[in-house]
Every structure is written in structure tokens, then in C-alpha cells.
Enzyme design. Structure first.
Site, mmCIF file in Angstrom:
data_model
loop_
_atom_site.group_PDB
_atom_site.id
_atom_site.type_symbol
_atom_site.label_atom_id
_atom_site.label_comp_id
_atom_site.label_asym_id
_atom_site.label_seq_id
_atom_site.Cartn_x
_atom_site.Cartn_y
_atom_site.Cartn_z
ATOM 1 N N CYS A 265 0.803 -1.234 0.000
ATOM 2 C CA CYS A 265 0.000 0.000 0.000
ATOM 3 C C CYS A 265 0.832 1.279 0.000
ATOM 4 C CB CYS A 265 -0.934 -0.004 1.195
ATOM 5 S SG CYS A 265 -1.947 -1.482 1.257
HETATM 6 C C1 UGA Z 1 -1.495 0.440 5.584
HETATM 7 C C2 UGA Z 1 -2.335 1.383 6.459
HETATM 8 O O1 UGA Z 1 -1.832 1.393 7.788
HETATM 9 C C3 UGA Z 1 -3.802 0.949 6.468
HETATM 10 O O2 UGA Z 1 -4.584 1.901 7.181
HETATM 11 C C4 UGA Z 1 -4.299 0.874 5.025
HETATM 12 O O3 UGA Z 1 -5.648 0.467 4.951
HETATM 13 C C5 UGA Z 1 -3.441 -0.101 4.252
HETATM 14 O O4 UGA Z 1 -2.068 0.373 4.281
HETATM 15 C C6 UGA Z 1 -3.958 -0.147 2.837
HETATM 16 O O5 UGA Z 1 -3.925 0.862 2.126
HETATM 17 O O6 UGA Z 1 -4.565 -1.163 2.448
HETATM 18 P P1 UGA Z 1 -0.308 -1.931 5.956
HETATM 19 O O7 UGA Z 1 0.412 -1.640 4.673
HETATM 20 O O8 UGA Z 1 -0.935 -3.238 6.138
HETATM 21 O O9 UGA Z 1 -1.479 -0.837 6.186
HETATM 22 O O10 UGA Z 1 0.744 -1.798 7.132
HETATM 23 P P2 UGA Z 1 1.202 -0.730 8.240
HETATM 24 O O11 UGA Z 1 1.014 -1.339 9.567
HETATM 25 O O12 UGA Z 1 0.603 0.585 8.017
HETATM 26 O O13 UGA Z 1 2.782 -0.679 7.952
HETATM 27 C C7 UGA Z 1 3.285 -0.265 6.685
HETATM 28 C C8 UGA Z 1 4.791 -0.206 6.722
HETATM 29 O O14 UGA Z 1 5.234 0.871 7.540
HETATM 30 C C9 UGA Z 1 5.475 -1.463 7.293
HETATM 31 O O15 UGA Z 1 6.591 -1.797 6.495
HETATM 32 C C10 UGA Z 1 5.901 -1.062 8.691
HETATM 33 O O16 UGA Z 1 7.033 -1.759 9.133
HETATM 34 C C11 UGA Z 1 6.220 0.422 8.472
HETATM 35 N N1 UGA Z 1 6.098 1.232 9.705
HETATM 36 C C12 UGA Z 1 4.904 1.375 10.321
HETATM 37 C C13 UGA Z 1 7.230 1.867 10.211
HETATM 38 O O17 UGA Z 1 8.344 1.756 9.650
HETATM 39 N N2 UGA Z 1 7.107 2.635 11.343
HETATM 40 C C14 UGA Z 1 5.923 2.801 11.989
HETATM 41 O O18 UGA Z 1 5.893 3.514 13.008
HETATM 42 C C15 UGA Z 1 4.800 2.149 11.471
#
Ligand code: UGA
Length: 434
Positions: A265
Site C-alpha cells: 500500500c
Molecule cells: C497500511 C495502512 O496502515 C492501512 O490503514 C491501510 O488500509 C493499508 O495500508 C492499505 O492501504 O490497504 P499496511 O500496509 O498493512 O497498512 O501496514 P502498516 O502497519 O501501516 O505498515 C506499513 C509499513 O510501515 C510497514 O513496512 C511497517 O514496518 C512500516 N512502519 C509502520 C514503520 O516503519 N514505522 C511505523 O511507526 C509504522
């Protein structure tokens, strides 16, 4: 309500399973027979905690089934959700080919239908797609009058790994409708959820989704940049994040610094929004910077490794974590891909492990894999943690050091206790700790 869902990726499956759980009659549709057979046998075609149970329950109480008979099932439903993929092309533009074929199928299905029907886009699409691509396509293919068709856009905010929880406990539901049919149908469907329901136009809903994902991605790149500064100034960024997060305007969420964001995403959506804005002659400096910082982070991990090992050529390096985040087998845009590729290109002997992501990662890079973290780290000169799975957080550091050849431990996700790692005798390095 009778619901048809086109696309059995994680959005389609989670939407279908949770709507069935609310008592609706749901049919999940896909052209891929194999996926539908898996679904009908009560197994999820993807790894998502809790999804198997919900699918089994839906099949058992007959509220849910899968089918490849797309048009007939659309015709027999009241509302159709489009949940197909919207990948990026090589320039970062959104590829709408699956959206177009889904709307054509809906148009063909509605040709012989006499009752009203609602079509809702759940896939992430750039502003104006629902009104200018989906709606005209359906009307043209069906020969329908506009007043019989409900058209709307209802974005999902599901995180992989906690998608069921997010679907059942939404912060907000965005109801983007082009007419009263779509607005009333969505309000009725979501009436069991008591959260705020924001009613708006489809194009506003489309931008809310992109702006939300891009903002979160920007937040991550911003903290990564500050964490990189912390590294050189001898500051612990975790304390900085704590101090920032206590401000309710900032919030403590999404302040984890590390190897950057991956997944299906954030990288795709930030690129697609920037490309769509550029097409409309709006240059986005923020989104460009967000992507640039994200490209740098995995390179910093490689640099940290080289600084400690001298040359990496011939050194055994264990990579723990291939999935883009814990609790998923999804390796799309995983930061590990960049780190593994660079280290292999530099001649390192890379051995990787991931609790769920190894089969998917093998399709991208033919890297050596070990079935357990213990075997991956045996005689390693260096261990790099790229995904904060609990199994890595709970590693016995003393045993890990005993098993290894060297003592270099790079933590790309700040998964471990740095004080403990130092005490045990590791040369421990992480992003955001000077
Ligand atoms: C993300 C959004 O959080 C959802 O709200 C959205 O619906 C989804 O995309 C989508 O568009 O379908 P997701 O990709 O599953 O969800 O995962 P996240 O938990 O948001 O993490 C995304 C990335 O950011 C991961 O690689 C994670 O490791 C990284 N991240 C997250 C960080 O590096 N630091 C943080 O503080 C949080």
C-alpha cells in the site's frame, strides 16, 4: 443484504468475511478457480490472522461462498464491491486495468436486471476514477439509466496482520456516494458499526484514502530522517519519539524509526498520488521526499553492516525477517529485498529466515533460506533483523552469540533491548540510537 465482492485479495476476503459475519449473504468472486476452491474449502488463500476461522464460520452458516460465475452472482446481489488490485505501472501511475474489467463485468451483468443495483469501489483509486471511469463504463455496458444505479466509493483502512480487527472495529467509515441509492445502501449495510460515518462525494473519499496513507508514510519518513540525525548526535530516538508522541496533536502512533515502510500500500499509493497530482500539474515535494527518505533507510542498514564487517564479501550474514512487517507472509516492497539484494551483489553469503514470508520471498530472490532462526544464525558473522516478529524479539541473546562466528547485530526495526544486547557482548547497531 445480498452482497457480491469482486476480487479475493486481502481487502476482498476481509470485506466479504466480515460482512457475512454481520449476517449478510455474501459471495466472493474471482476469475482464479484455484483461489475460489481454496476459499470454499474453508481456507484463506492468504495468511491473515483470524481470517480462516471467519471464512469457515461463514461457509458453515451459509452466509458466505466463493464463485467464479461472476456475472450471474453480481446480478443476483443488491450491492457489488469492487476490491481488485490497483498496481503501479513502471512510472508510478495507477494501473486501472483490473478496475476497468471489473466495471465491464458489472455492466454486462446488469443488462438483464430490472431492479436497482449499487456498485461500490473499495479498491484504492485516484480521485475521479469512480465517477469518470467506473460509472460511465457500467452505464455503457449495461445500457442502464443513471437513476437506477447507485455508485459510491468506500475506502478500506485495514492493516495487514490485523485486518479483521480493523474491519470489525473501524475508527471511521467513509461513505463516498454519487447518489442517494449508494448513500442509503451503505448506511444500512454499516448500521451495526457505531463509529463516525463520514458522508462525502466519491472523489473526496478517494482522496481521503490516499491522503491518509501518504500522511502515515510521510510520518514514517519524517521520523526516520530525525532518527538518522539522532544516530550521529548520540541521541536515542526512541526517547525523542516518546516525547513527541505525548503531544496529542502528533500522537504516539507511527513514530517507529527503522528500515522504512514497505508493503502493498504505502509505496504504491504515495507514488500513485504523486503521479496523479503531477498529471494535473501539481508538483508534490512532500511525497517525493517521503519516497526518497524511504529509499535511503535500507541502504543505511547495508552501510552499518559494512562499517562493522569491513568487507562483506564471503561473510556469512543472517537476515531475520523478509515480510514487510510481522504477522503477514506479504513480502511486497519489503525493505529486506533491497538489503538482501545489495549484500548478495557485494558477495556476502546471505542466509535468510522468516516465519511466514519465505515461499513468497523465494519468488523474488533466490536466496538461501534456513527453516529456523537458529539454523540461519549458526556461525554467522553478522545478524540483521529486518522484521520485528515476536520470535526474534524473544531470541535468547546469549545463545545467539554462542552460535555465531562474530558479534555484529544490526537491528533494522529496533526489535531488541539495546542495553541487553550490549551487555551480552554484541556489537549492536540500530537506526536512531547514537
Ligand atoms: C497500511 C495502512 O496502515 C492501512 O490503514 C491501510 O488500509 C493499508 O495500508 C492499505 O492501504 O490497504 P499496511 O500496509 O498493512 O497498512 O501496514 P502498516 O502497519 O501501516 O505498515 C506499513 C509499513 O510501515 C510497514 O513496512 C511497517 O514496518 C512500516 N512502519 C509502520 C514503520 O516503519 N514505522 C511505523 O511507526 C509504522
Amino acid at each position: 443484504m445480498k452482497v457480491s465482492v469482486i476480487g479475493t485479495g486481502y481487502v476482498g476476503l476481509v470485506t466479504g468475511a466480515t460482512l457475512a459475519d454481520l449476517g449478510n449473504q455474501v459471495v466472493c468472486l474471482d476469475i482464479l478457480e484455484e483461489k475460489i476452491n481454496t476459499l470454499n474449502s474453508g481456507k484463506s488463500p492468504i495468511y491473515e490472522p483470524g481470517l480462516d476461522e471467519l471464512l469457515k464460520q461463514g461457509l458453515k452458516n451459509k452466509n458466505l461462498r466463493g464463485s467464479t460465475e461472476i456475472e450471474q452472482n453480481i446480478r443476483n446481489s443488491d450491492i457489488t464491491f469492487i476490491c481488485v488490485g490497483t498496481p503501479s505501472d513502471k512510472n508510478g501511475n495507477i494501473d486501472l486495468s483490473y478496475i476497468k474489467s471489473a466495471s465491464s463485468a458489472i455492466g454486462r451483468a446488469l443488462r438483464d436486471k430490472n431492479e436497482k443495483h449499487t456498485v461500490i469501489v473499495k479498491s484504492t483509486v485516484v480521485p475521479l476514477t469512480t465517477e469518470e471511469v467506473v460509472m460511465p463504463n457500467i452505464l455503457k455496458k449495461s445500457g442502464w439509466k443513471r437513476e437506477n444505479l447507485g455508485i459510491g466509493m468506500n475506502p478500506e483502512f485495514l492493516r495487514e496482520g490485523s485486518a479483521i480487527h480493523d474491519a470489525q472495529n473501524p475508527d471511521r467509515i467513509v461513505i463516498g456516494s454519487a447518489d442517494d441509492i449508494a448513500r442509503e445502501t451503505l448506511n444500512e449495510l454499516y448500521s451495526p458499526y457505531k463509529c463516525t460515518k463520514l458522508e462525502c462525494s466519491p472523489r473526496t473519499a478517494e482522496l481521503i484514502k490516499y491522503a491518509s496513507n501518504s500522511f502515515l508514510a510521510t510520518k514514517i519518513s519524517f521520523v526516520n530522517e530525525i532518527a538518522n540525525m539522532s544516530n550521529v548526535w548520540g541521541i536515542d530516538f526512541q526517547e525523542v519519539a516518546e516525547g513527541m508522541g505525548l503531544d496529542s496533536r502528533i500522537s504516539a502512533e507511527f513514530l517507529r524509526a527503522g528500515a522504512g515502510f514497505g508493503g502493498s500500500c504505502f509505496p504504491k499509493d504515495v507514488k500513485a498520488l504523486a503521479a496523479a497530482a503531477k498529471k494535473s500539474k501539481v508538483e508534490s515535494l512532500m511525497l517525493k521526499a517521503t519516497l526518497e527518505v524511504n529509499d535511503i533507510q535500507p541502504k543505511i542498514i547495508v552501510k552499518m553492516t559494512e562499517e562493522r564487517l569491513g568487507v562483506v564479501k564471503g561473510k556469512k550474514i543472517a537476515i531475520l525477517g523478509l515480510a514487510f512487517k510481522p504477522d503477514t507472509d506479504d513480502v511486497r516492497e519489503s525493505r529486506s529485498e533491497i538489503v538482501v539484494r545489495e549484500l548478495m551483489e557485494k558477495g556476502a553469503n546471505v542466509i535468510a529466515h522468516d516465519p511466514e514470508g519465505m515461499p513468497n520471498f523465494k519468488e523474488i530472490i533466490d536466496v538461501k533460506m534456513a527453516p529456523t532462526p537458529e539454523l540461519a544464525t549458526e556461525k554467522a558473522d553478522c545478524v540483521i533483523i529486518m522484521t520485528e516478529w515476536n520470535v526474534y524479539k524473544n531470541l535468547d541473546l546469549e545463545l545467539l552469540l554462542e552460535r555465531m562466528n562474530g558479534n555484529v547485530l544490526i537491528d533494522g526495526r529496533r526489535a531488541l533491548d539495546s542495553n541487553l544486547a550490549d551487555k551480552v557482548g554484541f556489537d549492536y547497531k540500530t537506526i536512531g540510537l547514537g
